[in-house]
Design an enzyme around this catalytic site. Structure first.
Site, PDB file in Angstrom:
ATOM      1  N   GLN A   1       1.913  -2.320   5.853  1.00 40.35           N
ATOM      2  CA  GLN A   1       2.181  -0.931   6.247  1.00 40.35           C
ATOM      3  C   GLN A   1       2.565  -0.764   7.724  1.00 40.35           C
ATOM      4  OE1 GLN A   1      -0.905   2.253   5.430  1.00 40.35           O
ATOM      5  NE2 GLN A   1       0.619   2.616   3.848  1.00 40.35           N
ATOM      6  N   PHE A   2       1.848  -1.452   8.606  1.00 39.05           N
ATOM      7  CA  PHE A   2       2.223  -1.524  10.020  1.00 39.05           C
ATOM      8  C   PHE A   2       1.957  -2.950  10.480  1.00 39.05           C
ATOM      9  CE2 PHE A   2       1.199   2.887   9.217  1.00 39.05           C
ATOM     10  CZ  PHE A   2       2.294   3.544   9.770  1.00 39.05           C
TER      11      PHE A   2
ATOM     12  N   HIS B   1      -0.346   0.300  15.679  1.00 37.02           N
ATOM     13  CA  HIS B   1       0.769   0.571  14.777  1.00 37.02           C
ATOM     14  C   HIS B   1       2.079   0.060  15.372  1.00 37.02           C
ATOM     15  CE1 HIS B   1      -2.069   3.149  12.789  1.00 37.02           C
ATOM     16  NE2 HIS B   1      -1.166   3.660  11.960  1.00 37.02           N
TER      17      HIS B   1
ATOM     18  N   GLU C   1       0.846  -1.191   0.000  1.00 36.23           N
ATOM     19  CA  GLU C   1       0.000   0.000   0.000  1.00 36.23           C
ATOM     20  C   GLU C   1       0.889   1.252   0.000  1.00 36.23           C
ATOM     21  OE1 GLU C   1      -2.087  -0.864   3.588  1.00 36.23           O
ATOM     22  OE2 GLU C   1      -3.059  -2.628   2.727  1.00 36.23           O
TER      23      GLU C   1
ATOM     24  N   PHE D   1      -1.242  -4.704  11.545  1.00 36.57           N
ATOM     25  CA  PHE D   1      -2.225  -5.128  10.548  1.00 36.57           C
ATOM     26  C   PHE D   1      -1.983  -6.573  10.086  1.00 36.57           C
ATOM     27  CE2 PHE D   1      -2.052  -0.401   8.983  1.00 36.57           C
ATOM     28  CZ  PHE D   1      -2.409   0.022  10.265  1.00 36.57           C
TER      29      PHE D   1
ATOM     30  N   LEU E   1      -6.061  -1.811  -0.978  1.00 34.43           N
ATOM     31  CA  LEU E   1      -5.872  -1.778   0.479  1.00 34.43           C
ATOM     32  C   LEU E   1      -6.456  -3.050   1.100  1.00 34.43           C
ATOM     33  CD1 LEU E   1      -6.686   1.381   2.624  1.00 34.43           C
ATOM     34  CD2 LEU E   1      -6.417  -0.914   3.539  1.00 34.43           C
ATOM     35  N   ALA E   2      -5.654  -4.090   1.116  1.00 35.63           N
ATOM     36  CA  ALA E   2      -6.124  -5.374   1.658  1.00 35.63           C
ATOM     37  C   ALA E   2      -4.908  -6.243   1.941  1.00 35.63           C
ATOM     38  CB  ALA E   2      -7.068  -6.065   0.674  1.00 35.63           C
ATOM     39  N   GLU E   3      -4.563  -6.380   3.206  1.00 37.93           N
ATOM     40  CA  GLU E   3      -3.341  -7.102   3.571  1.00 37.93           C
ATOM     41  C   GLU E   3      -3.408  -8.576   3.170  1.00 37.93           C
ATOM     42  OE1 GLU E   3      -4.835  -4.899   5.599  1.00 37.93           O
ATOM     43  OE2 GLU E   3      -3.297  -3.349   5.514  1.00 37.93           O
TER      44      GLU E   3
END
Lengths: 360, 325
Positions: B82-83, B129, B29, B86, B58-60
């Site tokens: 991203q973090f 996060h 992302e 997640f 946007l979908a891990e």
């Protein structure tokens, strides 16, 4: 046009070529298959029905392990697979062993998969597929990746994956289609809607009237097919494949089908949640019955031919079970060897321990 | 040699591998034109093109599946989550799928994936996060888990991780991204995965740590030295598999150990490390092995980080306990 649920649903009418009487009802859509190819399709369906019967029996004798019956879904499973090329990649769910077999997986390895032996998953070079996926939905996101890989390599091939009606409720089902759509990747997503996810009817999965319309959320093509009609399934898959290799993106195919047997052989009893009337209704739609009628009408099929296939299937199944029996037992050291390319120290230490145990 | 922050060293490693191997793909992302939310992939899309460095929806979970599928087509995916808070969305793709691929296929298929992801506290991030979740992935057979603490280590370890033919989770502590610069060779080099590094030699107590806690240990060691206590600081660098050899060698010398982590006591890697030392070196120990860890609560609300996160004073306290046991 007014945007209503109804006019969305109307865009997903069931695609059918062959009716229950074996009559062609949609001549224009008839796929271009030679007599030999038509016979081959019937051969595979009969063979697979016998494989299912024998697998259930072998499971009851304790000679097979995990088994998810396939009877009733032959048109859906084999019609889709027959439209593929060797270089296409199959990401099956746990019920989709027949597609693997017809894509090149030796029968005895399919039996080893059922029993729980790693050799069952050591697919021969050139059999482009994964072993059956147990996590419902995972195969969908993986298929988007395989398809994107093919696109990046410039290959004229597709990734095809399967799930059931229950699987359409998973997040990965949606993400997989949506990713493939966003990357315009050559993927075919098949939903085999046999109306039940174990005991839960499809009406309890979603309020959507068709599962095919879920393609709308990904902005990709969707089609609902009579999944008991092998010609319609084949034609839909072939069209989806053609679109995909021409760079026109993925397709969702919903096949309306039925499993005559239980969900799996692990104690599921469908009489607890399915009525006899429903079973009878779907038995009338048997894909073998209608395709047999169609081929007999063309003088392409006879009882002798069918019996020949049945005998051949039984022989080959017997030989495959024998070969599976002959497979050496698994050792812990072998399981360890398959963990990493290079064994880390902690595993190496355990390896030595088990090596010593095994040599006793 | 150049002076680089850890994030620059990471970008440099990615650039090196994108250049070296055309199968390397970087995606996630906002990693493309935006260059990543921390600039870790800055300039890479311009240099290597959208085919090699690209954004995803946007979908891990989908990102995990994408990496898995691309592996099957012979690519070497370097996806970003991203973090790491997640990761729950993509646990199946990592632990349930790519970690198991080589095994479940009897060695006929494999997933050479490197999952990069930032984590770590002290920078006042919003919820989920900063959580330290390395313990979750370290419990999954088939994965390796790498956590660098310096720019030099970050580059060498990331190049090794990308070249590894099995899945590696590579966790980047946010507080270390830009907090200091270090010497980093401009040419390519590798650091073996599974090898710890003695960041400070000492004879009285062994401090085993990783991530930001390495720096807290070094600070504690300086303070302790003023009181005549020589602490040896081992930076694990790879938290699975751990480098027991280096730890045991140190324990045999110092006879006292404190294991330090930022994660909660019931999480992280400390328990595993303690049990391994206990099994193999109990006769070398003059005191119980103590641990420094966060309290067993959910990660602190932003304003409570200071009182909640373990710091060098906590380390000094535990060291004094083992010294005076």
């Amino acid at each position: 046009m007014k945007r209503t649920l109804e006019n969305i649903e109307n865009q997903f009418e069931t695609f059918q070529i062959l009716n229950e009487e074996g009559e062609i009802v949609n001549k224009d859509a008839m796929p271009d298959l030679s007599d030999e190819e038509l016979k081959e399709l019937m051969h595979r369906m009969v063979y697979t029905r016998i494989l299912d019967q024998r697998s259930i029996a072998l499971n009851r004798q304790g000679r097979l392990g995990f088994y998810a019956p396939t009877a009733g879904q032959e048109a859906s499973q084999l019609g889709t697979q027959y439209a593929l090329e060797k270089e296409d990649f199959i990401l099956p769910a746990y019920r989709d062993v027949p597609q693997l077999i017809w894509h090149g997986l030796p029968l005895y390895q399919a039996f080893l998969f059922s029993r729980g032996h790693y050799h069952g998953n050591q697919f021969p070079e050139g059999v482009n597929a994964l072993s059956p996926q147990i996590i419902i939905g995972a195969q969908y996101i993986q298929a988007a990746g395989v398809a994107l890989g093919m696109k990046k390599r410039g290959q004229k091939s597709v990734a095809i994956t399967y799930t059931g009606d229950g699987g359409t409720s998973q997040g990965d089902f949606y993400e997989g289609m949506n990713f493939a759509g966003a990357y315009n990747a050559p993927a075919i997503f098949v939903v085999q809607n046999n109306r039940f996810a174990i005991s839960v009817p499809v009406e309890k999965q979603t309020a959507a009237k068709t599962l095919a319309q879920k393609a709308v959320a990904a902005g990709i093509e969707g089609i609902q097919v009579d999944g008991m009609d092998v010609l319609a399934v084949y034609a839909a898959t072939q069209q989806a494949r053609e679109r995909a290799v021409n760079g026109e993106g993925p397709t969702l195919i919903e096949t309306l089908t039925y499993r005559y047997g239980p969900h799996t052989m692990a104690g599921d009893d469908p009489t607890r949640y399915r009525t006899e009337d429903l079973d009878t209704e779907w038995e009338k739609k048997d894909p073998l019955v209608r395709f047999r009628k169609f081929l007999e009408g063309k003088g392409l099929w006879s009882e002798e031919e069918e019996n020949k296939v049945i005998e051949q299937a039984k022989e080959e199944i017997k030989a495959a079970i024998k070969k599976a029996d002959d497979q050496p037992k698994q050792k812990v050291t072998e399981l360890m060897e398959n963990m990493y390319e290079e064994m880390p120290a902690h595993l190496q230490e355990q390896y030595e321990e088990y090596k010593a145990k095994e040599s006793k | 040699m150049a002076q680089m922050t850890m994030i620059q060293a990471i970008t440099d490693a990615l650039r090196t591998e994108l250049k070296n191997d055309e199968n390397v793909l970087v995606f996630g992302e906002d990693v493309g034109q935006n260059g990543g939310v921390f600039r870790a992939t800055e300039g890479l899309q311009d240099e290597f093109g959208e085919d090699r460095v690209f954004d995803t929806p946007l979908a891990e979970s989908g990102i995990g599946g994408l990496a898995f599928g691309l592996s099957l087509q012979g690519f070497r995916p370097v996806p970003e989550i991203q973090f790491f808070g997640f990761v729950y969305e993509v646990m199946d793709a990592i632990s349930g799928q790519m970690a198991r691929l080589r095994y479940r296929s009897g060695g006929t298929q494999h997933a050479p994936v490197t999952i990069r992801s930032p984590f770590g506290g002290g920078v006042h991030t919003p919820e989920l996060h900063a959580d330290s979740l390395e313990g979750l992935v370290a419990q999954q057979p088939g994965l390796k888990v790498v956590i660098p603490s310096t720019p030099y280590d970050a580059k060498g370890l990331l190049i090794s991780a990308i070249r590894d033919n099995d899945p590696v989770v590579y966790l980047e502590h946010m507080k270390l991204y830009r907090s200091f610069r270090g010497e980093v060779p401009e040419e390519e080099y590798t650091i073996d995965l599974g090898k710890a590094d003695v960041k400070r030699e000492g004879s009285d107590v062994t401090l085993v740590a990783y991530g930001a806690m390495v720096h807290s240990c070094l600070k504690a060691a300086e303070e302790l030295e003023k009181n005549g206590v020589q602490a040896e600081v081992i930076d694990l660098r790879t938290v699975m598999p751990i480098d027991l050899e280096t730890i045991l060698k140190s324990v045999e010398k110092t006879n006292r150990v404190v294991v330090v982590q930022e994660a909660q006591r019931q999480a992280g890697m400390a328990s595993y490390i303690v049990s391994q030392i206990q099994e193999r070196a109990i006769l070398h120990l003059e005191a119980p092995i103590l641990t420094v860890a966060a309290p067993d609560t959910v990660y602190a609300f932003t304003q409570a980080e200071e009182v909640w996160l373990p710091n060098y004073n906590d380390i000094i306290e535990k060291v004094n306990k083992v010294i005076n046991f």
